[in-house]
Design an enzyme around this catalytic site. Structure first.
Site, short mmCIF file in Angstrom:
data_model
loop_
_atom_site.label_atom_id
_atom_site.label_comp_id
_atom_site.label_asym_id
_atom_site.label_seq_id
_atom_site.Cartn_x
_atom_site.Cartn_y
_atom_site.Cartn_z
N VAL A 204 0.83 -1.21 0.00
CA VAL A 204 0.00 0.00 0.00
C VAL A 204 0.87 1.26 0.00
O VAL A 204 0.66 2.19 -0.79
CB VAL A 204 -0.96 0.01 1.21
CG1 VAL A 204 -1.78 1.30 1.23
CG2 VAL A 204 -1.88 -1.20 1.18
N VAL B 190 -6.83 19.86 -2.23
CA VAL B 190 -6.58 20.17 -0.82
C VAL B 190 -6.54 21.67 -0.60
O VAL B 190 -7.06 22.18 0.40
CB VAL B 190 -5.23 19.54 -0.36
CG1 VAL B 190 -4.87 20.02 1.04
CG2 VAL B 190 -5.31 18.02 -0.40
N ARG C 266 11.39 -0.64 7.77
CA ARG C 266 12.09 -1.50 8.73
C ARG C 266 13.58 -1.59 8.40
O ARG C 266 14.41 -1.55 9.28
CB ARG C 266 11.45 -2.89 8.77
CG ARG C 266 11.09 -3.28 10.20
CD ARG C 266 10.34 -4.59 10.25
NE ARG C 266 9.08 -4.51 9.48
CZ ARG C 266 8.26 -5.54 9.31
NH1 ARG C 266 8.54 -6.72 9.85
NH2 ARG C 266 7.15 -5.41 8.62
N GLU D 181 -10.82 5.25 6.44
CA GLU D 181 -11.67 4.65 5.39
C GLU D 181 -11.06 3.37 4.83
O GLU D 181 -11.76 2.41 4.52
CB GLU D 181 -11.85 5.68 4.26
CG GLU D 181 -12.72 5.22 3.11
CD GLU D 181 -14.19 5.04 3.50
OE1 GLU D 181 -14.84 6.01 3.84
OE2 GLU D 181 -14.66 3.88 3.46
N VAL E 169 -11.56 -0.74 6.22
CA VAL E 169 -12.63 -1.69 5.91
C VAL E 169 -12.98 -1.61 4.43
O VAL E 169 -13.24 -0.52 3.91
CB VAL E 169 -13.90 -1.42 6.75
CG1 VAL E 169 -14.97 -2.45 6.43
CG2 VAL E 169 -13.59 -1.40 8.23
N ILE F 51 -13.72 0.73 -1.32
CA ILE F 51 -15.15 1.04 -1.31
C ILE F 51 -15.45 2.12 -0.29
O ILE F 51 -15.16 1.95 0.89
CB ILE F 51 -16.00 -0.21 -0.97
CG1 ILE F 51 -15.58 -1.39 -1.83
CG2 ILE F 51 -17.47 0.10 -1.11
CD1 ILE F 51 -16.25 -2.70 -1.42
N GLU G 72 -2.36 -15.39 2.14
CA GLU G 72 -0.98 -15.39 2.62
C GLU G 72 -0.52 -16.80 2.96
O GLU G 72 -1.33 -17.72 3.07
CB GLU G 72 -0.88 -14.49 3.85
CG GLU G 72 -1.19 -13.04 3.46
CD GLU G 72 -1.00 -12.08 4.62
OE1 GLU G 72 0.01 -12.21 5.33
OE2 GLU G 72 -1.86 -11.20 4.79
N ASP H 229 -9.75 -11.25 10.42
CA ASP H 229 -9.75 -10.01 9.63
C ASP H 229 -11.18 -9.48 9.50
O ASP H 229 -11.44 -8.29 9.74
CB ASP H 229 -9.14 -10.30 8.25
CG ASP H 229 -9.24 -9.12 7.31
OD1 ASP H 229 -8.35 -8.25 7.38
OD2 ASP H 229 -10.20 -9.06 6.52
N LYS I 248 -13.09 -5.91 11.04
CA LYS I 248 -13.88 -4.99 10.22
C LYS I 248 -15.31 -4.90 10.73
O LYS I 248 -15.91 -3.82 10.74
CB LYS I 248 -13.85 -5.46 8.76
CG LYS I 248 -12.46 -5.32 8.13
CD LYS I 248 -12.35 -6.13 6.85
CE LYS I 248 -11.00 -5.92 6.17
NZ LYS I 248 -10.79 -6.87 5.06
#
Lengths: 429, 429
Positions: free
Chosen positions: A14, A33, A45, A129, A132, A136, A190, A201, A205
């Site tokens: 991400v 903005v 890391r 946002e 979850v 969407i 995974e 998971d 949510k």
């Protein structure tokens, strides 16, 4: 115009998309903005690692704590996931008055109150946002668009991995193990699939959704959770034969008296005509039922680098605007303070397949047991004969406690050789 | 806490639901806004009329102008519709620093810039979630959730009346006239159905959606608009036979070079496997395709008193919070200032049925004409023979101008007795 400085925690799937889009869409983002967004640093890391994206090495740091507390940083984006060090870093940033955008469902569901409290103290924004259903837009509609309505129920497919597995089982007849392996090969699951297939998971949510829907505080451990590992190819085929499909659902539902609500994640049979039945592969979809709005559905990609980054950047624009305007978005809303009721009080329906002795009077004994627990039967079908004789029963609505007691009673009956499968039925009341 | 005073313009289907919900949910709304909401007055056309809701007669007034300019009024809700007096009243309120919530798509699409300008001048909010797709949270997601993404296309069913009519024609084989009559009997269509069946309502919504999606200003008269009045039972049956369904679509699409966009409302054939194909009766659904988020869908009730009131009240809570915080929500965003390109430049596909002479060489001549206009053919099917011979052709993607020129050319061909039907095809590229 003075730029807003953004610190990014995490540069994985991400994070690297966030960097790419902040660069590629810099002009659009600045216009929306009202000021340019400037990357102040990226906490990782390890420094030397090969990455999906070119980042100015000067921006990389392994000292996340110094980065989030730097005076010139306005906004922190957290996409490292997990509880620690994410929590400490977010709290450090918020309590210094910075705004935070996070995709961290596990942390929000385990200890959201600490984060929200820090946001209040620092008078900054906490937006999430992306936590979850990925891309969407779901939390903003719940938090804002439906702020003038009363949500009765949220019912959705919020985990792409399990939906991919169940969809494969349904469309090809594959076993759970084979479908999981395929999902792993394709990168949908995974190497350690526990968080997905055991429903952790989805439960995180569900906790976030229930909190927003019912203006209350919900922790992940208050969510009743069952995974999909025990679903067999036979269960899937049997559901299919009856016009149903098995999905892992997250369900948040207000009780009839409106004083409490249930939150649960478990596999359930839904009719093939239900809009959620058509949600294929790794897609997500969420039904929201509100008193005035009626039924709403939101559908899209629930995961992946770019879709999640889209949600993160939407929040980034919002908190950026808020900072320029010297204000903040809606705070956590927990005024209703409703209790989560135990799973036993949840009203649902059940599909049960019984291996029975093939002799007269079996159905009468089984029916009597259901009646004893006040569970009424909607349909019953007898299949096979002799040693293969099976009774397939679908109940009307009853409390989960009554249904469980009935199942326990069935296991005690002499004429029942085995309770071959039990599955809740949702979506057609 | 000092209450926020709300003036309501209109007490019809939506207005009466707003009053009911403000009353029934007073405590929830106060908790969510941070202050009680108090109805300051209700402007109506006639005082004596029988209403769906009990309103304190003291609150009713026919003098809307005095109501919206009253010093103690903080927020004005406009649900009277139409251009005047709605525009003057909204401008009067906004320019005095009040915030406005409106459901008035026609006004926003005809002269939104005047309203937004007045909001800027007065430093108040102009919110209009209820103007498009009723209860479905759609504008806030476009305006805010997708603020960090690039929208490529919005494609949706935004008019419930026409969807009801087309759905009836599809499921029962009814003619347009019979389906319209049924819709009128059930209250889904008005006595004068022009605004719906000629696509004016959908065009206004398309203008609003395109403006938000592409950060530009769009007026209703820039929307290419075709209604559904000429669709025959034969068209519907023929689409059905090919696995398609006819829907009235609103389509806003950015050009490939990103420098302009098209906005159009017209009936089109979509594959039955497309998620919009399953949108039945008077429901609405909108697909949004964005670069990073991918495909999103929003589904729900597009009209009706309570659903529309839900959207109005969501906005009311938002503008109420903003007023308490001394701030306002996102302003009109038109920085991109993209041009609307003419319909001829729009890229689409076509389904065409030709009554042809039944003799050798017909297909060659027809194919040559398509080639001349650079339109390539995807499928061709010959049906019937003798005087009933028909060629049914589906093209690949081409500009609407090339497709139109091809249709005109076909009408000139000796071997073509008539162009029996022409319909655009969407949703399966």
């Amino acid at each position: 115009m003075k730029p807003l400085k953004v610190a990014l925690l995490g540069c994985g799937v991400v994070g690297s998309q966030v960097i790419r889009l902040m660069h590629e869409q810099a002009d659009d983002l600045a216009a929306r903005v009202g000021a340019p967004l400037e990357l102040a640093g990226v906490a990782v890391r390890r420094l030397g690692r090969k990455r999906d994206i070119d980042v100015d090495p000067e921006l990389l740091t392994t000292d996340a704590e110094s980065l989030v507390t730097r005076d010139d940083v306005d906004i922190v984006i957290e996409v490292i996931g997990g509880i620690e060090p994410a929590r400490s870093l977010i709290v450090a940033a918020l309590s210094r008055g910075k705004s935070v955008v996070t995709a961290n469902k596990a942390l929000l569901a385990e200890d959201g109150s600490t984060l929200h409290e820090a946001a209040r103290t620092g008078n900054g924004d906490l937006y999430f946002e992306a936590s979850v259903a990925g891309a969407i837009p779901l939390l903003r509609p719940l938090r804002e668009s439906l702020a003038g309505d009363r949500v009765k129920r949220v019912l959705g497919i919020v985990n792409g991995t399990t939906n991919y597995i169940l969809d494969k089982m349904d469309s090809t007849g594959a076993s759970f193990t084979d479908a999981l392996e395929e999902a792993q090969t394709l990168g949908y699951a995974e190497a350690d699939p526990t968080a997905d297939v055991e429903g952790f998971d989805a439960a995180a949510k569900a906790a976030i959704l229930a909190g927003l829907a019912f203006h209350s505080r919900v922790r992940a451990d208050e969510v009743h959770r069952e995974g999909i590992t025990e679903i067999t190819a036979t269960d899937v085929a049997s559901a299919k034969a009856m016009g149903y499909v098995i999905k892992l659902l997250a369900i948040c539902a207000r009780s009839d008296d409106g004083r409490s609500f249930g939150v649960r994640v478990h596999p359930a049979m839904i009719p093939r005509s239900h809009p959620l039945a058509g949600v294929r592969e790794a897609y997500n979809a969420v039904f929201v039922e509100a008193e005035s709005a009626g039924q709403l559905m939101f559908y899209g990609k629930g995961a992946g680098g770019a879709p999640t980054a889209s949600a993160v950047l939407g929040d980034l624009v919002a908190v950026g605007r808020n900072r320029l305007a010297g204000t903040h978005g809606p705070e956590e809303s927990t005024y209703a303070d409703l209790a989560v009721h135990p799973m036993g009080e949840t009203v649902t329906r059940c599909h049960v397949a019984l291996d029975v002795a093939d002799k007269p009077g079996v159905l009468a004994q089984v029916a009597e047991l259901f009646a004893k627990h006040d569970v009424s039967i909607q349909t019953v079908r007898q299949e096979g004969h002799g040693d293969d004789a099976q009774l397939v029963i679908v109940t009307h609505r009853a409390t989960d406690a009554a249904l469980s007691a009935t199942m326990a009673g069935l296991r005690e009956l002499d004429i029942v050789r085995a309770v071959a499968s039990v599955m809740r039925v949702e979506g057609d009341e």
